[in-house]
Design a protein around this motif. Structure first.
Motif, mmCIF file in Angstrom:
data_model
loop_
_atom_site.group_PDB
_atom_site.id
_atom_site.type_symbol
_atom_site.label_atom_id
_atom_site.label_comp_id
_atom_site.label_asym_id
_atom_site.label_seq_id
_atom_site.Cartn_x
_atom_site.Cartn_y
_atom_site.Cartn_z
ATOM 1 N N ARG A 1 -30.479 10.255 17.792
ATOM 2 C CA ARG A 1 -31.212 9.090 17.301
ATOM 3 C C ARG A 1 -32.616 9.487 16.850
ATOM 4 N NH1 ARG A 1 -28.558 4.826 15.729
ATOM 5 N NH2 ARG A 1 -30.409 3.559 16.105
ATOM 6 N N GLN A 2 -33.247 10.378 17.560
ATOM 7 C CA GLN A 2 -34.582 10.812 17.170
ATOM 8 C C GLN A 2 -34.525 11.574 15.847
ATOM 9 O OE1 GLN A 2 -37.454 9.982 18.641
ATOM 10 N NE2 GLN A 2 -38.477 10.991 16.906
ATOM 11 N N ARG B 1 -29.578 10.929 22.427
ATOM 12 C CA ARG B 1 -31.006 10.644 22.279
ATOM 13 C C ARG B 1 -31.626 11.532 21.210
ATOM 14 N NH1 ARG B 1 -34.534 10.468 27.646
ATOM 15 N NH2 ARG B 1 -33.122 8.678 27.880
ATOM 16 N N SER B 2 -31.293 12.818 21.253
ATOM 17 C CA SER B 2 -31.831 13.709 20.226
ATOM 18 C C SER B 2 -31.280 13.349 18.851
ATOM 19 C CB SER B 2 -31.502 15.158 20.570
ATOM 20 O OG SER B 2 -30.093 15.356 20.582
#
Length: 524
Positions: A341-342, A338-339
């Motif tokens: 992709r962010q 998730r980090s």
């Protein structure tokens, strides 16, 4: 009935007949009176169309009917009546010129013209009257033995419109011509004729030569377009050719395209130059369009990222490429997906809105500098640069600087280096502890005068630093801020810099023993 009654009836019938005849005569006389006459045939029209007849001897006009002479007078382009006649005959009778060339053997040639929009089918008859004497007759079979009455105002309007159309087509810079089903040129405008005359070494005739290999329209497909070239006297001219079907004829339009061809060639050469330049760059380049699909990359991108060539030629999206780099461990190791992709979303948005630079420390020990820059029309470019050697050199240089500062800090002397402008460019801990706040030559001199008693030693040091030159001492003694005895020495460095060392008297060199009188004077 009696004879008297029969006579009265006959008299009444005769009287009525005479009255009707008289009335009809009066009406006709009234209609034909001055100002009341009905439509009359135009002058020169006697109720039947007269054929146009021309008599040539060895292609020189001998005699012609008035209508034939009027026809030749309207054709003013070629020189000579024979050439003008062939120009008029060629588009209307495609087989006539070839047929008249064999008139010496056949003695007679007759053909019907091709019917076109708004024109009647004409008949041409060529007869060899005598050796070298040729009679040409042009008639309209559909109008033979019939008078034609034309409204003068309508005819004038049509002639004016026809003249306007002819002038417009002759003055246009594009080539316009018409071809029949056998690809023979049956009509052309002035621009086409000028090009054809410039191409030919001798006067041209009918049928006209074809200058361009233009496309033929497909039935039901509408207009077709094709680019064709014309080589004239060593120069190449380009045209955008358009074709349009009209019945069994094809209208051709060739627009000059030299400027467009030059622009396309310049753009192609520029792109080839950029491609060669990109291929030699050691920096990996990837350009994505506004939909973030890969449009351009160079070989250095493959060398730096180990991405498969087939994957790149398939034009992946930006995030597909970044995911592939993550699989190949060619991106910084993220804490979680998730980090990651962010972080990549932030990279894309920052690159699209402005200049963005990141440094990626890869798991393999390499360091990449990733630069994102916006391009026109919403595109974005990324540059991948291997800065591992640069970072290694920087780290090594910083380590050497740290080592040098550590060595200076561990010296027993207070050391400071002054630039030509008086700034302190380097100092150790001992100097900063001895003279706090002395970050320039002016501050240092004020500090020396404030903390140490003024004396010859301070004045000699100040003179040596302000006006370096021959005849001034490079060392001496002065009183320190706590009343201790200090020895000083000045050494020249490259680029006009000067290094000053302060040390206690027990560390003073024997050359400074002669400074004791100066110390006594400085101590008062």
């Amino acid at each position: 009935m009696s004879l008297h009654g029969i006579g009265l009836v006959l008299l009444a019938v005769l009287t009525g007949t005479l009255s009707v005849l008289l009335a009809v005569g009066l009406i006709r006389w009234w209609d034909r009176g001055p100002g009341r006459r009905g439509p009359r045939l135009p002058q020169g029209v006697d109720g039947s169309l007269k054929p146009m007849v021309l008599l040539f001897r060895n292609q020189v006009l001998v005699d012609a009917t008035p209508s034939a002479r009027a026809l030749l007078d309207r054709i003013s382009a070629p020189e000579g009546e024979w050439a003008r006649l062939l120009q008029w005959i060629g588009p209307r009778f495609p087989d006539a010129i070839e047929g008249m060339s064999r008139i010496d053997r056949t003695g007679r040639f007759e053909c019907l013209g091709q019917s076109g929009t708004g024109s009647a089918a004409l008949r041409l008859l060529a007869e060899q009257v005598d050796s070298g004497l040729l009679r040409i007759t042009l008639t309209d079979p559909q109008a033979e033995h019939a008078g034609i009455v034309v409204d003068s105002m309508s005819q004038q309007a049509m002639e004016e419109e026809l003249d306007l159309l002819r002038r417009s087509l002759d003055q246009t810079p594009m080539l316009v011509w018409r071809q029949d089903a056998e690809d023979r040129v049956t009509w052309a405008n002035a621009a086409y004729l000028r090009k054809a005359e410039a191409q030919a070494d001798e006067p041209i005739g009918w049928p006209l030569p074809r200058l361009l290999d233009s496309p033929r329209p497909v039935p039901g497909a509408g207009t077709r377009t094709r680019r064709a070239s014309l080589n004239q006297n060593g120069a190449v001219f380009w045209y955008d050719c358009h074709s349009h079907q009209i019945g069994d004829q094809v209208m051709m339009f060739a627009l000059p395209a030299d400027a467009a061809v030059r622009a396309e060639r310049s753009l192609r050469e520029f792109v080839q130059t950029l491609t060669k330049t990109f291929a030699d760059l050691p920096i990996g380049l990837a350009i994505f369009d506004r939909q973030r699909h890969l449009q351009l990359f160079n070989p250095a991108l493959i060398d730096l990222t180990n991405l498969p060539t087939g994957f790149l030629t398939a034009r992946p999206t930006l995030f597909d490429l970044l995911d592939k780099l993550r699989e190949l461990r060619m991106v910084p190791e993220p804490k979680d997906f998730r980090s990651w992709r962010q972080q990549m979303s932030n990279l894309e948005s920052s690159a699209a809105t402005g200049h963005h630079v990141e440094e990626w420390s890869l798991p393999g020990g390499q360091t990449y500098r990733v630069t994102g820059r916006p391009h026109p029309d919403g595109a974005v470019a990324f540059l991948f640069e291997d800065i591992t050697s640069e970072m290694t050199l920087t780290r090594k240089f910083r380590a050497e600087l740290t080592l040098g500062h550590s060595i200076l800090d561990n010296l027993g002397e207070a050391v400071a280096v002054f630039a030509p402008g008086g700034q302190v460019v380097m100092s150790n801990r001992a100097y900063r502890d001895l003279w706090p706040g002395a970050d320039s030559l002016g501050d240092a001199m004020a500090c020396w005068n404030a903390h140490a008693d003024a004396g010859p030693g301070v004045e000699a040091l100040a003179a040596r630093l302000i006006q370096p030159g021959e005849g001034l001492r490079d060392s001496g003694l002065m009183v320190g801020p706590q009343g201790q005895l200090l020895g000083w020495a000045v050494a020249k460095l490259p680029a006009g810099r000067q290094m000053v060392r302060f040390r206690l008297p027990d560390a003073a060199s024997p050359s400074q023993a002669g400074d004791q009188p100066l110390l006594a004077n400085a101590a008062g």
